[in-house]
Design a protein around this motif. Structure first.
Motif, PDB file in Angstrom:
ATOM      1  N   ALA A  87      58.610  45.420  47.209  1.00 29.52           N
ATOM      2  CA  ALA A  87      57.912  46.575  46.636  1.00 29.52           C
ATOM      3  C   ALA A  87      58.348  47.848  47.357  1.00 29.52           C
ATOM      4  N   ASP A  88      58.485  47.768  48.676  1.00 29.63           N
ATOM      5  CA  ASP A  88      58.898  48.950  49.439  1.00 29.63           C
ATOM      6  C   ASP A  88      60.356  49.319  49.153  1.00 29.63           C
ATOM      7  N   ARG A  89      61.191  48.310  49.016  1.00 24.45           N
ATOM      8  CA  ARG A  89      62.605  48.598  48.708  1.00 24.45           C
ATOM      9  C   ARG A  89      62.720  49.304  47.367  1.00 24.45           C
ATOM     10  N   LEU A  90      61.963  48.829  46.382  1.00 21.58           N
ATOM     11  CA  LEU A  90      62.026  49.447  45.047  1.00 21.58           C
ATOM     12  C   LEU A  90      61.403  50.839  45.064  1.00 21.58           C
ATOM     13  N   GLY A  91      60.366  51.009  45.879  1.00 24.72           N
ATOM     14  CA  GLY A  91      59.736  52.330  46.021  1.00 24.72           C
ATOM     15  C   GLY A  91      60.719  53.338  46.608  1.00 24.72           C
ATOM     16  N   GLN A  92      61.466  52.922  47.621  1.00 23.77           N
ATOM     17  CA  GLN A  92      62.439  53.820  48.249  1.00 23.77           C
ATOM     18  C   GLN A  92      63.598  54.125  47.293  1.00 23.77           C
ATOM     19  N   ARG A  93      63.973  53.139  46.509  1.00 20.83           N
ATOM     20  CA  ARG A  93      65.046  53.349  45.519  1.00 20.83           C
ATOM     21  C   ARG A  93      64.614  54.424  44.512  1.00 20.83           C
ATOM     22  N   LYS A  94      63.349  54.308  44.077  1.00 17.39           N
ATOM     23  CA  LYS A  94      62.806  55.283  43.123  1.00 17.39           C
ATOM     24  C   LYS A  94      62.782  56.680  43.746  1.00 17.39           C
ATOM     25  N   LEU A  95      62.333  56.729  44.996  1.00 14.53           N
ATOM     26  CA  LEU A  95      62.232  58.019  45.692  1.00 14.53           C
ATOM     27  C   LEU A  95      63.613  58.689  45.813  1.00 14.53           C
ATOM     28  N   ALA A  96      64.620  57.877  46.144  1.00 16.81           N
ATOM     29  CA  ALA A  96      65.978  58.431  46.286  1.00 16.81           C
ATOM     30  C   ALA A  96      66.440  59.017  44.950  1.00 16.81           C
ATOM     31  N   ASN A  97      66.126  58.346  43.853  1.00 18.20           N
ATOM     32  CA  ASN A  97      66.502  58.862  42.529  1.00 18.20           C
ATOM     33  C   ASN A  97      65.742  60.144  42.204  1.00 18.20           C
ATOM     34  N   ILE A  98      64.463  60.176  42.582  1.00 19.05           N
ATOM     35  CA  ILE A  98      63.652  61.384  42.332  1.00 19.05           C
ATOM     36  C   ILE A  98      64.268  62.568  43.075  1.00 19.05           C
ATOM     37  N   GLU A  99      64.696  62.326  44.297  1.00 16.75           N
ATOM     38  CA  GLU A  99      65.256  63.434  45.086  1.00 16.75           C
ATOM     39  C   GLU A  99      66.509  64.001  44.450  1.00 16.75           C
ATOM     40  N   ARG A 100      67.253  63.160  43.767  1.00 15.32           N
ATOM     41  CA  ARG A 100      68.474  63.633  43.092  1.00 15.32           C
ATOM     42  C   ARG A 100      68.177  64.645  41.998  1.00 15.32           C
ATOM     43  N   THR A 101      66.963  64.643  41.480  1.00 17.02           N
ATOM     44  CA  THR A 101      66.638  65.535  40.360  1.00 17.02           C
ATOM     45  C   THR A 101      66.221  66.939  40.814  1.00 17.02           C
ATOM     46  N   ASN A 102      65.870  67.074  42.090  1.00 22.83           N
ATOM     47  CA  ASN A 102      65.327  68.343  42.616  1.00 22.83           C
ATOM     48  C   ASN A 102      64.058  68.786  41.896  1.00 22.83           C
ATOM     49  N   ALA A 103      63.340  67.845  41.306  1.00 22.86           N
ATOM     50  CA  ALA A 103      62.095  68.204  40.600  1.00 22.86           C
ATOM     51  C   ALA A 103      60.993  68.507  41.614  1.00 22.86           C
ATOM     52  N   ASP A 104      60.035  69.359  41.167  1.00 28.99           N
ATOM     53  CA  ASP A 104      58.894  69.678  42.054  1.00 28.99           C
ATOM     54  C   ASP A 104      57.869  68.554  42.014  1.00 28.99           C
ATOM     55  N   ILE A 105      57.740  67.949  40.830  1.00 27.45           N
ATOM     56  CA  ILE A 105      56.708  66.916  40.673  1.00 27.45           C
ATOM     57  C   ILE A 105      57.240  65.740  39.851  1.00 27.45           C
ATOM     58  N   VAL A 106      56.555  64.611  39.985  1.00 29.96           N
ATOM     59  CA  VAL A 106      56.895  63.432  39.184  1.00 29.96           C
ATOM     60  C   VAL A 106      55.717  63.158  38.249  1.00 29.96           C
ATOM     61  N   VAL A 107      56.044  62.841  37.027  1.00 32.80           N
ATOM     62  CA  VAL A 107      54.995  62.528  36.058  1.00 32.80           C
ATOM     63  C   VAL A 107      55.150  61.070  35.647  1.00 32.80           C
ATOM     64  N   THR A 108      54.045  60.348  35.612  1.00 32.03           N
ATOM     65  CA  THR A 108      54.097  58.955  35.170  1.00 32.03           C
ATOM     66  C   THR A 108      52.763  58.558  34.558  1.00 32.03           C
ATOM     67  N   SER A 109      52.785  57.497  33.755  1.00 34.24           N
ATOM     68  CA  SER A 109      51.594  57.149  32.970  1.00 34.24           C
ATOM     69  C   SER A 109      50.887  55.897  33.458  1.00 34.24           C
ATOM     70  N   ASP A 110      51.149  55.478  34.672  1.00 35.73           N
ATOM     71  CA  ASP A 110      50.425  54.301  35.157  1.00 35.73           C
ATOM     72  C   ASP A 110      49.844  54.541  36.542  1.00 35.73           C
ATOM     73  N   LEU A 111      48.656  54.039  36.692  1.00 30.09           N
ATOM     74  CA  LEU A 111      47.918  54.185  37.955  1.00 30.09           C
ATOM     75  C   LEU A 111      48.689  53.590  39.134  1.00 30.09           C
ATOM     76  N   MET A 112      49.217  52.366  38.959  1.00 25.72           N
ATOM     77  CA  MET A 112      49.866  51.701  40.082  1.00 25.72           C
ATOM     78  C   MET A 112      51.160  52.417  40.465  1.00 25.72           C
ATOM     79  N   CYS A 113      51.929  52.893  39.469  1.00 28.06           N
ATOM     80  CA  CYS A 113      53.160  53.644  39.775  1.00 28.06           C
ATOM     81  C   CYS A 113      52.802  54.921  40.526  1.00 28.06           C
TER      82      CYS A 113
END
Ligand code: SF4
Ligand code: SF4
Length: 456
Positions: A395-421
């Protein structure tokens, strides 16, 4: 693939035997369904666990072959095989990408239910799941009481100290993980009334599904959802007789409890006539939408044609709030939200419910908001249900993978439709000491309708 994968050596775990007749043990499983898989591999590259380990047995094709070999009694369901199956996040990306319409989710759950029933499962279910899911997760009031110690820590900012120092790792049981996962305390919100009237001419009458964890941790979002629906001409009903959807119980293998919840919800919603049953968290929506495909004998119950029809009707009327709003056409939001956002596709929305474009379309209507695409937006972040507790390392490995991808976008915020995500991605960012706001699309729509500023 051979019946035993290269990295799965029967014997390195707990070999399981049973005195029962093997043909009887697997009678719940439709063995022919495994043959639908032609081993083409089209699903493998999108599998999050395969992407991380590179092991065939940690991908969908490998897992299907392992399950098939077990039910055909070519290999035993031992600890090594079980490890590969347990590592599956149940994201259903494989199902969505399969050109041969192989129902991986159905195969997986039926296999697991049969194994559990036969006493064959060697899943080392952590005490967290074993005891707490049926007792705590069905009831928001119990959940609120249960997380009180972590709320106490948050109140005196102990959580920040524990987080900054890394001491949370030394906390007993899963309390440390829970502490780092929980959202900040929000102002206590009142319970939603039974009916919230439509604004202007009524266009639809909908039921809002409030769930258990969602109601305990994010009641504010239920208010926001109701306001946005009202703004769009919907009368919103909140049934007092509804209960937790049962997804976590199902995931944790508590099938009898899951069945009770499924039956209770089916009765509650069948007694009322709504244009739609609207969900705002993908896990609940994804599971409610599966009610109609369940065979209750897998849950230790019986089905009459009338019960099945009622569940099918419930599933057919259930829809994600963004999907529903998009389908009726929304009143244009007018307040500016000048941020750059990126959107993470929750597995239980994009793969389980096939909802991909609606949230993006709604976000695109908010003045001032720029939406930038997230690389691997539909690869599981490792959050699904209790996965973060049962498989913390992956779970942590996949979380870090997601975070690295988010950083590539330079977005200010992340939007998602699930509580657990939402919880899991926020946690991954907090652990890396990176300021990142993760919000639900409805939160932004509500702010825009009310012309309130967004606070990063
Ligand atoms: S599940 Fe579907 S996509 Fe995957 S290997 Fe089998 S047939 Fe191919
Ligand atoms: S459900 Fe997800 S994690 Fe499991 S095999 Fe399919 S793609 Fe992989």
């Amino acid at each position: 693939m051979s019946t035993t994968s290269a990295d799965s050596q029967p014997g390195d775990g707990t070999a399981v035997t049973s005195g029962s007749n093997p043909a009887e043990l697997w009678s719940l499983v439709d063995k022919t369904a495994f043959r639908d898989c032609v081993h083409c591999g089209a699903c493998v590259a999108g599998c999050p666990t395969f992407l991380e380990t590179g092991s065939e047995s940690d991908g969908p094709r490998g897992r299907i072959q392992l399950m098939q070999a077990v039910v055909e009694e070519q290999i035993k369901l031992d600890g090594a095989v079980q490890k590969h199956l347990d590592l599956c996040t149940q994201c259903r990306a494989c199902e969505a990408s399969c050109p041969f319409d192989v129902k991986y989710g159905q195969l997986f759950w039926t296999f697991r239910a049969a194994a559990d029933k036969a006493g064959l499962a060697v899943r080392r279910t952590p005490p967290f799941e074993q005891r707490l899911v049926p007792r705590v997760f069905s009831r928001p009031d119990r959940l609120r009481r249960w997380i009180r110690p972590t709320r106490f820590a948050q109140r005196f900012r102990l959580d920040r100290i524990l987080l900054a120092s890394g001491l949370w790792r030394m906390m007993p049981g899963r309390w440390g993980r829970l502490l780092t996962l929980l959202p900040r305390r929000e102002k206590r919100s009142a319970r939603l009334p039974h009916v919230l009237p439509a604004k202007g001419k009524r266009r639809a009458r909908v039921a809002l599904f409030t769930g258990c964890m969602a109601d305990a941790l994010f009641r504010q979002l239920h208010w926001e959802t109701a306001r946005v629906l009202q703004e769009n001409g919907c009368e919103v009903c909140v049934l007092r007789s509804q209960v937790c959807c049962g997804a976590l119980h199902h995931q944790a293998g508590h099938l009898a409890e899951a069945r009770e919840l499924i039956e209770q919800n089916t009765r509650a919603f069948a007694a009322n006539d709504f244009d739609a049953i609207v969900t705002n968290f993908a896990t609940c929506g994804g599971f409610l939408r599966q009610y109609g495909s369940f065979d209750m004998s897998h849950f230790g119950g019986k089905d009459t044609p009338k019960d099945l029809e009622a569940r099918r009707r419930l599933s057919a009327r259930t829809g994600d709030v963004c999907e529903f709003l998009d389908s009726i056409g929304i009143v244009p939001p007018h307040g500016e939200i000048p941020v750059t956002a990126t959107y993470h596709d929750a597995c239980q929305l994009v793969h389980a419910q096939h909802v991909r474009e609606s949230p993006r379309r709604l976000l695109g209507k908010i003045p001032g908001l720029t939406l930038t695409e997230l690389p691997e937006s539909d690869v599981c972040c490792g959050a699904h249900g209790l996965y973060s507790f049962t498989q913390p390392e992956m779970a942590d490995r996949l979380g870090q993978r997601k975070l690295a991808n988010i950083e590539r976008t330079n977005a200010d915020i992340v939007v998602t439709s699930d509580l657990m995500c939402l919880l899991h991605i926020s946690r991954a960012a907090r652990l890396q000491k990176r300021p990142l706001r993760v919000v639900h699309p409805i939160h932004l729509l509500d702010l825009s309708y009310r012309e309130k500023p967004f606070r990063p």
